[in-house]
Structure formats: structure tokens, C-alpha cells
Design an enzyme around this catalytic site. Structure first.
Site, PDB file in Angstrom:
ATOM      1  N   LYS A   1     -16.385  -7.049   7.400  1.00 46.46           N
ATOM      2  CA  LYS A   1     -15.028  -7.592   7.189  1.00 46.46           C
ATOM      3  C   LYS A   1     -14.398  -8.102   8.489  1.00 46.46           C
ATOM      4  O   LYS A   1     -13.393  -8.769   8.460  1.00 46.46           O
ATOM      5  CB  LYS A   1     -14.139  -6.521   6.549  1.00 46.46           C
ATOM      6  CG  LYS A   1     -14.095  -6.635   5.040  1.00 46.46           C
ATOM      7  CD  LYS A   1     -12.674  -6.525   4.502  1.00 46.46           C
ATOM      8  CE  LYS A   1     -12.514  -7.162   3.147  1.00 46.46           C
ATOM      9  NZ  LYS A   1     -11.176  -7.058   2.613  1.00 46.46           N
TER      10      LYS A   1
ATOM     11  N   HIS B   1       0.848  -1.204   0.000  1.00 46.19           N
ATOM     12  CA  HIS B   1       0.000   0.000   0.000  1.00 46.19           C
ATOM     13  C   HIS B   1       0.884   1.255   0.000  1.00 46.19           C
ATOM     14  O   HIS B   1       0.602   2.224  -0.705  1.00 46.19           O
ATOM     15  CB  HIS B   1      -0.880   0.048   1.250  1.00 46.19           C
ATOM     16  CG  HIS B   1      -1.859  -1.067   1.383  1.00 46.19           C
ATOM     17  ND1 HIS B   1      -1.862  -1.933   2.435  1.00 46.19           N
ATOM     18  CD2 HIS B   1      -2.899  -1.452   0.585  1.00 46.19           C
ATOM     19  CE1 HIS B   1      -2.857  -2.808   2.305  1.00 46.19           C
ATOM     20  NE2 HIS B   1      -3.498  -2.548   1.192  1.00 46.19           N
TER      21      HIS B   1
HETATM   22  N1  COA Z   1      -0.317  -3.985  -1.544  1.00 52.35           N
HETATM   23  C1  COA Z   1      -0.604  -4.977  -0.718  1.00 52.35           C
HETATM   24  N2  COA Z   1      -1.841  -5.460  -0.530  1.00 52.35           N
HETATM   25  C2  COA Z   1      -2.826  -4.889  -1.234  1.00 52.35           C
HETATM   26  C3  COA Z   1      -2.601  -3.846  -2.133  1.00 52.35           C
HETATM   27  C4  COA Z   1      -1.269  -3.385  -2.280  1.00 52.35           C
HETATM   28  N3  COA Z   1      -0.952  -2.401  -3.102  1.00 52.35           N
HETATM   29  N4  COA Z   1      -3.762  -3.494  -2.683  1.00 52.35           N
HETATM   30  C5  COA Z   1      -4.711  -4.295  -2.153  1.00 52.35           C
HETATM   31  N5  COA Z   1      -4.131  -5.143  -1.281  1.00 52.35           N
HETATM   32  C6  COA Z   1      -4.790  -6.230  -0.515  1.00 52.35           C
HETATM   33  C7  COA Z   1      -5.263  -5.749   0.816  1.00 52.35           C
HETATM   34  O1  COA Z   1      -4.263  -5.910   1.805  1.00 52.35           O
HETATM   35  C8  COA Z   1      -6.458  -6.637   1.083  1.00 52.35           C
HETATM   36  O2  COA Z   1      -5.986  -7.845   1.614  1.00 52.35           O
HETATM   37  P1  COA Z   1      -6.921  -8.749   2.540  1.00 52.35           P
HETATM   38  O3  COA Z   1      -8.116  -9.128   1.713  1.00 52.35           O
HETATM   39  O4  COA Z   1      -6.040  -9.870   2.846  1.00 52.35           O
HETATM   40  O5  COA Z   1      -7.286  -7.905   3.717  1.00 52.35           O
HETATM   41  C9  COA Z   1      -7.000  -6.942  -0.307  1.00 52.35           C
HETATM   42  O6  COA Z   1      -5.955  -6.669  -1.198  1.00 52.35           O
HETATM   43  C10 COA Z   1      -8.210  -6.112  -0.615  1.00 52.35           C
HETATM   44  O7  COA Z   1      -7.792  -4.773  -0.744  1.00 52.35           O
HETATM   45  P2  COA Z   1      -8.530  -3.453  -0.293  1.00 52.35           P
HETATM   46  O8  COA Z   1      -7.892  -2.385  -1.109  1.00 52.35           O
HETATM   47  O9  COA Z   1      -8.496  -3.261   1.170  1.00 52.35           O
HETATM   48  O10 COA Z   1      -9.939  -3.662  -0.858  1.00 52.35           O
HETATM   49  P3  COA Z   1     -11.243  -4.066  -0.152  1.00 52.35           P
HETATM   50  O11 COA Z   1     -11.876  -5.017  -1.083  1.00 52.35           O
HETATM   51  O12 COA Z   1     -11.087  -4.476   1.237  1.00 52.35           O
HETATM   52  O13 COA Z   1     -11.987  -2.675  -0.107  1.00 52.35           O
HETATM   53  C11 COA Z   1     -13.208  -0.797  -1.024  1.00 52.35           C
HETATM   54  C12 COA Z   1     -12.405  -2.070  -1.267  1.00 52.35           C
HETATM   55  C13 COA Z   1     -13.123  -0.289   0.375  1.00 52.35           C
HETATM   56  C14 COA Z   1     -12.599   0.237  -1.942  1.00 52.35           C
HETATM   57  C15 COA Z   1     -14.658  -1.113  -1.439  1.00 52.35           C
HETATM   58  O14 COA Z   1     -15.143  -2.191  -0.685  1.00 52.35           O
HETATM   59  C16 COA Z   1     -15.573   0.078  -1.270  1.00 52.35           C
HETATM   60  O15 COA Z   1     -15.545   0.978  -2.064  1.00 52.35           O
HETATM   61  N6  COA Z   1     -16.416   0.083  -0.218  1.00 52.35           N
HETATM   62  C17 COA Z   1     -17.346   1.141   0.074  1.00 52.35           C
HETATM   63  C18 COA Z   1     -18.774   0.773  -0.312  1.00 52.35           C
HETATM   64  C19 COA Z   1     -19.021   1.004  -1.770  1.00 52.35           C
HETATM   65  O16 COA Z   1     -18.918   2.079  -2.277  1.00 52.35           O
HETATM   66  N7  COA Z   1     -19.381  -0.076  -2.461  1.00 52.35           N
HETATM   67  C20 COA Z   1     -19.664  -0.062  -3.866  1.00 52.35           C
HETATM   68  C21 COA Z   1     -18.442  -0.442  -4.641  1.00 52.35           C
HETATM   69  S1  COA Z   1     -18.823  -0.586  -6.344  1.00 52.35           S
END
Ligand code: COA
Length: 172
Positions: free
Chosen positions: A41, A17
Site C-alpha cells: 500500500k 473511523h
Molecule cells: N471513515 C472514513 N474512511 C474510511 C472508513 C470510515 N469509516 N472506512 C474505510 N475508510 C477508507 C479508508 O480511509 C481507506 O481509504 P484510502 O483507500 O483512501 O486509504 C479505504 O476506505 C479503505 O479502508 P481500510 O479499512 O483501510 O481497508 P483496506 O482495504 O486498506 O484494508 C484490510 C482492509 C486491512 C482489513 C484487509 O486488507 C485485510 O484484512 N488485510 C489482511 C490480509 C488478509 O487477511 N487478507 C485476506 C482478506 S479476505
């Protein structure tokens, strides 16, 4: 002034990140790293803990702010006058999910663009769950997260990291 938001769960923030943050901090006037408050989550660290960890890690970047949000990301973007949602693409496996999310966000708010950055290839295998799993087993996470976060992980899991003992043994 171009503002970008970098949303995620950040449970915890990793060097993967931080690599995305470093790359994008130079591209935008203002970057908001924002923690999604998603109770489904069941994160290991509270929102407050994650915010504190991120704040510590992004201290060197002057144009980076840290925040949290609940609800739709596009609404958060609108409230913060952000024109860009920033996401990291680590590997092909990220594509499908990111593709769906981007198109859905575009439907919800066509004024916000999603921009993808590729983190350094050294971090392409990294995710927060793996880091937690390694820490839980007392493995060395110092290559994946900053030292203060590694310490918090070991404390959370009540483990004494093996690799530190191994290092001491090797030195003797
Ligand atoms: N380096 C290391 N790990 C990374 C990374 C990077 N550059 N980018 C992503 N990851 C990993 C994260 O550590 C996470 O790992 P985990 O699943 O083991 O915890 C995984 O990839 C998911 O990444 P993250 O970026 O945290 O995405 P998410 O799926 O948890 O969250 C949101 C995505 C928050 C952007 C999305 O759920 C959201 O927009 N939520 C708000 C509600 C909404 O608007 N919904 C409609 C969406 S269309």
C-alpha cells in the site's frame, strides 16, 4: 468477554473511523483497532506513526487497544480471541469489496463474524486519500481529522495551510 477487532490501513485515521470506533466501543467489552502492515500500500505514515496517531485519538475510550498486524486477518483474530471483525460501511460502493472479504474470511475461519456499522452520514464521503490530497494542497482538513493529525499531515507535506491564513484574514 466479547472482543472485536477493527482492522484498516488508517493512513491516517479520520473522524469517519473514529465514529465507527465510538459506536462499537459501546457494543463490545474490548475493541482492538489494528493497523494492517501491508508494504504494497506504500503508506504515507509508518506503522509506528499511525499507531501513535490512533493511540492519541482513541485515548477517551477505555476499552480500546491499538495494535498492528501482518498476515491473514483471521489468524490475527484467532490469536486475540476476537469473535468479531468490525468494518464500516460508508456507501453502496463499499459493499462489493466488503462482501467478498467477509465471505472469504468466513471460509478461512467460520468462527469469526464480520459486523458492519454505518458511520455518521457526514463522514460517508470521507477516505484517507482524499484527506491527504487536501492537506497536500494546503486545504482545511480540520473537519476530517483531529488537530494533532492535521498538523502531522501539513508537516509531512511541508505545507503551510491556506485556510489558517484565510481565517486570520477574515478576523482582521
Ligand atoms: N471513515 C472514513 N474512511 C474510511 C472508513 C470510515 N469509516 N472506512 C474505510 N475508510 C477508507 C479508508 O480511509 C481507506 O481509504 P484510502 O483507500 O483512501 O486509504 C479505504 O476506505 C479503505 O479502508 P481500510 O479499512 O483501510 O481497508 P483496506 O482495504 O486498506 O484494508 C484490510 C482492509 C486491512 C482489513 C484487509 O486488507 C485485510 O484484512 N488485510 C489482511 C490480509 C488478509 O487477511 N487478507 C485476506 C482478506 S479476505
Amino acid at each position: 468477554m466479547k472482543t472485536a477487532i477493527y482492522p484498516g490501513t488508517f493512513d491516517p485515521i479520520t473522524y469517519g473511523h473514529l465514529d465507527v470506533i465510538r459506536r462499537s466501543a459501546g457494543l463490545f467489552d474490548r475493541l482492538i483497532v489494528t493497523v494492517a502492515r501491508n508494504p504494497e500500500k506504500r503508506p504515507c505514515f509508518t506503522t509506528r506513526e499511525r499507531l501513535l496517531m490512533i493511540r492519541g485519538a482513541v485515548r477517551p475510550f477505555r476499552n480500546v487497544r491499538v495494535d498492528s498486524f501482518q498476515g491473514l486477518l483471521v489468524n490475527y483474530a484467532r490469536r486475540n480471541k476476537a469473535a468479531v471483525i468490525l468494518r464500516g460501511l460508508r456507501a453502496v460502493s463499499d459493499f462489493e469489496y466488503e462482501f467478498q472479504m467477509t465471505l472469504m474470511n468466513r471460509k478461512l475461519n467460520p468462527e469469526v463474524e464480520t459486523v458492519f456499522l454505518m458511520p455518521n452520514e457526514n463522514h460517508s464521503y470521507l477516505n484517507s486519500s482524499l484527506v491527504k490530497e487536501i492537506a497536500r494542497q494546503g486545504g482545511d482538513v480540520s473537519r476530517f481529522v483531529p488537530e494533532p493529525i492535521a498538523r502531522k499531515l501539513y508537516k509531512r507535506f511541508g505545507v503551510h495551510p491556506d485556510w489558517k491564513r484565510d481565517k486570520r484574514r477574515r478576523v482582521r
